[in-house]
Write a protein that holds these residues in place. Structure first.
Motif, PDB file in Angstrom:
ATOM      1  N   ALA A   1       6.414   0.617  -5.887  1.00 61.44           N
ATOM      2  CA  ALA A   1       6.925   1.301  -6.893  1.00 61.44           C
ATOM      3  C   ALA A   1       7.495   2.099  -6.189  1.00 61.44           C
ATOM      4  O   ALA A   1       7.017   3.101  -4.585  1.00 61.44           O
ATOM      5  CB  ALA A   1       5.890   1.749  -7.368  1.00 61.44           C
ATOM      6  N   PHE A   2       8.776   2.475  -6.121  1.00 64.31           N
ATOM      7  CA  PHE A   2       9.330   3.736  -5.782  1.00 64.31           C
ATOM      8  C   PHE A   2       9.999   4.764  -6.333  1.00 64.31           C
ATOM      9  O   PHE A   2      10.436   4.398  -7.923  1.00 64.31           O
ATOM     10  CB  PHE A   2      10.080   3.422  -4.404  1.00 64.31           C
ATOM     11  CG  PHE A   2      11.378   2.570  -5.022  1.00 64.31           C
ATOM     12  CD1 PHE A   2      12.459   3.216  -5.356  1.00 64.31           C
ATOM     13  CD2 PHE A   2      11.579   1.202  -4.993  1.00 64.31           C
ATOM     14  CE1 PHE A   2      13.625   2.602  -5.818  1.00 64.31           C
ATOM     15  CE2 PHE A   2      12.253   0.846  -4.978  1.00 64.31           C
ATOM     16  CZ  PHE A   2      13.777   0.553  -5.694  1.00 64.31           C
TER      17      PHE A   2
ATOM     18  N   TYR B   1       6.289   9.678   1.686  1.00 62.61           N
ATOM     19  CA  TYR B   1       6.697  10.320   0.530  1.00 62.61           C
ATOM     20  C   TYR B   1       8.115  10.642   2.157  1.00 62.61           C
ATOM     21  O   TYR B   1       7.293  10.462   3.366  1.00 62.61           O
ATOM     22  CB  TYR B   1       5.857  12.154   0.448  1.00 62.61           C
ATOM     23  CG  TYR B   1       6.421  13.331   0.042  1.00 62.61           C
ATOM     24  CD1 TYR B   1       7.915  13.219  -0.757  1.00 62.61           C
ATOM     25  CD2 TYR B   1       7.461  13.957   1.297  1.00 62.61           C
ATOM     26  CE1 TYR B   1       8.524  14.251  -0.640  1.00 62.61           C
ATOM     27  CE2 TYR B   1       8.516  15.136   1.624  1.00 62.61           C
ATOM     28  CZ  TYR B   1       9.033  15.567   0.481  1.00 62.61           C
ATOM     29  OH  TYR B   1       9.770  16.078  -0.264  1.00 62.61           O
ATOM     30  N   THR B   2       8.987  10.875   2.062  1.00 58.98           N
ATOM     31  CA  THR B   2      10.173  11.158   2.850  1.00 58.98           C
ATOM     32  C   THR B   2      11.207  12.437   1.704  1.00 58.98           C
ATOM     33  O   THR B   2      11.586  11.900   0.624  1.00 58.98           O
ATOM     34  CB  THR B   2      10.983  10.225   2.428  1.00 58.98           C
ATOM     35  OG1 THR B   2       9.772   8.910   3.449  1.00 58.98           O
ATOM     36  CG2 THR B   2      12.046  10.021   3.856  1.00 58.98           C
TER      37      THR B   2
ATOM     38  N   ALA C   1       5.462  11.654   5.579  1.00 57.55           N
ATOM     39  CA  ALA C   1       4.264  11.571   5.757  1.00 57.55           C
ATOM     40  C   ALA C   1       3.936   9.954   5.559  1.00 57.55           C
ATOM     41  O   ALA C   1       4.476   9.698   4.145  1.00 57.55           O
ATOM     42  CB  ALA C   1       3.827  12.440   4.585  1.00 57.55           C
ATOM     43  N   VAL C   2       3.406   9.095   5.256  1.00 56.44           N
ATOM     44  CA  VAL C   2       2.881   7.588   5.158  1.00 56.44           C
ATOM     45  C   VAL C   2       0.988   7.303   5.531  1.00 56.44           C
ATOM     46  O   VAL C   2       0.929   8.388   6.238  1.00 56.44           O
ATOM     47  CB  VAL C   2       3.588   6.746   5.831  1.00 56.44           C
ATOM     48  CG1 VAL C   2       2.968   5.419   5.617  1.00 56.44           C
ATOM     49  CG2 VAL C   2       4.868   6.788   6.217  1.00 56.44           C
ATOM     50  N   ILE C   3       0.260   6.978   4.475  1.00 60.98           N
ATOM     51  CA  ILE C   3      -0.565   7.074   3.978  1.00 60.98           C
ATOM     52  C   ILE C   3      -0.928   5.787   3.548  1.00 60.98           C
ATOM     53  O   ILE C   3      -0.576   4.909   3.310  1.00 60.98           O
ATOM     54  CB  ILE C   3      -1.110   7.401   3.164  1.00 60.98           C
ATOM     55  CG1 ILE C   3      -1.233   9.446   3.475  1.00 60.98           C
ATOM     56  CG2 ILE C   3      -3.237   7.802   3.209  1.00 60.98           C
ATOM     57  CD1 ILE C   3      -1.890  10.147   1.829  1.00 60.98           C
ATOM     58  N   ASN C   4      -2.078   4.809   5.042  1.00 57.02           N
ATOM     59  CA  ASN C   4      -2.482   3.492   4.592  1.00 57.02           C
ATOM     60  C   ASN C   4      -3.606   3.187   4.508  1.00 57.02           C
ATOM     61  O   ASN C   4      -4.223   3.815   5.233  1.00 57.02           O
ATOM     62  CB  ASN C   4      -1.590   2.680   6.050  1.00 57.02           C
ATOM     63  CG  ASN C   4       0.011   2.670   6.588  1.00 57.02           C
ATOM     64  OD1 ASN C   4       0.703   2.789   5.011  1.00 57.02           O
ATOM     65  ND2 ASN C   4       0.451   2.395   7.416  1.00 57.02           N
ATOM     66  N   TYR C   5      -3.917   2.008   4.448  1.00 55.97           N
ATOM     67  CA  TYR C   5      -5.559   1.789   3.801  1.00 55.97           C
ATOM     68  C   TYR C   5      -5.727   0.507   3.589  1.00 55.97           C
ATOM     69  O   TYR C   5      -4.637  -0.297   3.371  1.00 55.97           O
ATOM     70  CB  TYR C   5      -6.288   2.157   2.778  1.00 55.97           C
ATOM     71  CG  TYR C   5      -7.791   1.502   2.779  1.00 55.97           C
ATOM     72  CD1 TYR C   5      -8.226   2.338   2.820  1.00 55.97           C
ATOM     73  CD2 TYR C   5      -7.993   1.078   1.522  1.00 55.97           C
ATOM     74  CE1 TYR C   5      -9.555   1.935   3.081  1.00 55.97           C
ATOM     75  CE2 TYR C   5      -9.267   0.283   1.412  1.00 55.97           C
ATOM     76  CZ  TYR C   5     -10.220   0.612   1.870  1.00 55.97           C
ATOM     77  OH  TYR C   5     -11.843   0.218   2.187  1.00 55.97           O
ATOM     78  N   GLU C   6      -6.125  -0.116   4.594  1.00 54.97           N
ATOM     79  CA  GLU C   6      -6.192  -1.879   4.873  1.00 54.97           C
ATOM     80  C   GLU C   6      -7.930  -2.258   4.589  1.00 54.97           C
ATOM     81  O   GLU C   6      -8.915  -1.726   5.240  1.00 54.97           O
ATOM     82  CB  GLU C   6      -5.563  -2.388   6.199  1.00 54.97           C
ATOM     83  CG  GLU C   6      -6.279  -3.354   6.562  1.00 54.97           C
ATOM     84  CD  GLU C   6      -5.007  -4.106   7.439  1.00 54.97           C
ATOM     85  OE1 GLU C   6      -4.746  -5.294   7.961  1.00 54.97           O
ATOM     86  OE2 GLU C   6      -4.528  -3.113   8.394  1.00 54.97           O
ATOM     87  N   ALA C   7      -8.092  -3.051   4.167  1.00 56.67           N
ATOM     88  CA  ALA C   7      -8.936  -4.284   3.484  1.00 56.67           C
ATOM     89  C   ALA C   7      -8.974  -5.350   3.345  1.00 56.67           C
ATOM     90  O   ALA C   7      -8.267  -6.018   2.624  1.00 56.67           O
ATOM     91  CB  ALA C   7     -10.125  -3.593   2.278  1.00 56.67           C
ATOM     92  N   ASP C   8      -9.733  -6.234   4.375  1.00 49.13           N
ATOM     93  CA  ASP C   8      -9.441  -7.112   5.023  1.00 49.13           C
ATOM     94  C   ASP C   8      -8.344  -7.726   4.872  1.00 49.13           C
ATOM     95  O   ASP C   8      -7.656  -7.635   5.739  1.00 49.13           O
ATOM     96  CB  ASP C   8     -10.557  -8.159   3.367  1.00 49.13           C
ATOM     97  CG  ASP C   8     -12.013  -8.809   3.393  1.00 49.13           C
ATOM     98  OD1 ASP C   8     -12.086  -7.532   4.601  1.00 49.13           O
ATOM     99  OD2 ASP C   8     -12.498  -8.293   2.693  1.00 49.13           O
TER     100      ASP C   8
ATOM    101  N   TYR D   1       9.767   8.720  -3.526  1.00 51.66           N
ATOM    102  CA  TYR D   1       8.191   8.339  -3.055  1.00 51.66           C
ATOM    103  C   TYR D   1       7.323   7.236  -3.227  1.00 51.66           C
ATOM    104  O   TYR D   1       8.770   6.617  -3.679  1.00 51.66           O
ATOM    105  CB  TYR D   1       7.566   9.290  -4.325  1.00 51.66           C
ATOM    106  CG  TYR D   1       7.386  10.786  -4.838  1.00 51.66           C
ATOM    107  CD1 TYR D   1       7.536  11.706  -4.075  1.00 51.66           C
ATOM    108  CD2 TYR D   1       9.053  11.310  -5.083  1.00 51.66           C
ATOM    109  CE1 TYR D   1       7.088  12.532  -4.205  1.00 51.66           C
ATOM    110  CE2 TYR D   1       9.246  12.474  -5.410  1.00 51.66           C
ATOM    111  CZ  TYR D   1       7.890  13.079  -4.766  1.00 51.66           C
ATOM    112  OH  TYR D   1       8.539  14.811  -5.210  1.00 51.66           O
ATOM    113  N   GLU D   2       7.466   6.226  -2.951  1.00 53.70           N
ATOM    114  CA  GLU D   2       6.850   4.458  -2.395  1.00 53.70           C
ATOM    115  C   GLU D   2       5.039   4.970  -2.757  1.00 53.70           C
ATOM    116  O   GLU D   2       4.690   5.300  -1.461  1.00 53.70           O
ATOM    117  CB  GLU D   2       7.571   4.238  -1.201  1.00 53.70           C
ATOM    118  CG  GLU D   2       6.797   2.907  -1.999  1.00 53.70           C
ATOM    119  CD  GLU D   2       8.101   2.169  -0.893  1.00 53.70           C
ATOM    120  OE1 GLU D   2       7.488   1.247  -0.462  1.00 53.70           O
ATOM    121  OE2 GLU D   2       8.684   2.490   0.017  1.00 53.70           O
ATOM    122  N   ILE D   3       5.149   3.479  -3.483  1.00 52.72           N
ATOM    123  CA  ILE D   3       3.608   3.505  -3.106  1.00 52.72           C
ATOM    124  C   ILE D   3       3.549   1.455  -3.754  1.00 52.72           C
ATOM    125  O   ILE D   3       4.128   1.680  -4.428  1.00 52.72           O
ATOM    126  CB  ILE D   3       2.154   3.778  -4.585  1.00 52.72           C
ATOM    127  CG1 ILE D   3       2.827   3.582  -6.056  1.00 52.72           C
ATOM    128  CG2 ILE D   3       2.530   5.888  -4.049  1.00 52.72           C
ATOM    129  CD1 ILE D   3       1.862   3.390  -6.996  1.00 52.72           C
ATOM    130  N   GLY D   4       2.354   1.278  -2.803  1.00 48.40           N
ATOM    131  CA  GLY D   4       2.480  -0.619  -2.685  1.00 48.40           C
ATOM    132  C   GLY D   4       1.482  -1.187  -2.196  1.00 48.40           C
ATOM    133  O   GLY D   4       0.501  -0.517  -1.343  1.00 48.40           O
TER     134      GLY D   4
END
Length: 111
Positions: free
Chosen positions: A84-85, A30-31, A15-22, A65-68
């Motif tokens: 970070a993972f 999560y894998t 599962a992947v969540i993306n948010y783009e601003a400018d 788990y990964e966030i970035g």
């Protein structure tokens, strides 16, 4: 010789969540990884094969788990990426060890 059979099934979601601003992208993922179970077919003693040598090892799994953040700044003249993972392993099957001759060898762990 031995006629041993075993079957392992697995569901490995991602599962992947993306948010783009400018020019900045934030993401989290999560894998669930999986390595099928196996049999330890190495000689366990100097006398030869033993029945315990063919004991099945449980499947190995990992929760990853990964966030970035990925960004292009200053009119795309500067790119800054941070992440970070964390990985949580379960039932690790193999580790790198040294054999009697001092050479690297893969050792299968029995669960």
């Amino acid at each position: 010789f031995y006629n041993i059979k075993k079957k392992w099934n697995n569901f490995s979601p991602r599962a992947v969540i993306n948010y783009e601003a400018d020019d900045v992208l934030f993401y989290a993922s999560y894998t669930k990884g999986f390595r099928s179970g196996n049999f330890n077919n190495r000689i366990n003693d100097f006398a030869g094969f033993t029945a315990a040598a063919f004991t099945p090892a449980d499947p190995e799994s990992v929760d990853s788990y990964e966030i970035g953040v990925k960004s292009d700044l200053l009119d795309k003249k500067l790119r800054v990426n941070l992440s970070a993972f964390r990985e949580d392993y379960h039932d690790i099957q193999q580790v790198l060890t040294l054999n009697l001759a001092g050479l690297p060898a893969i050792q299968t762990l029995l669960n």
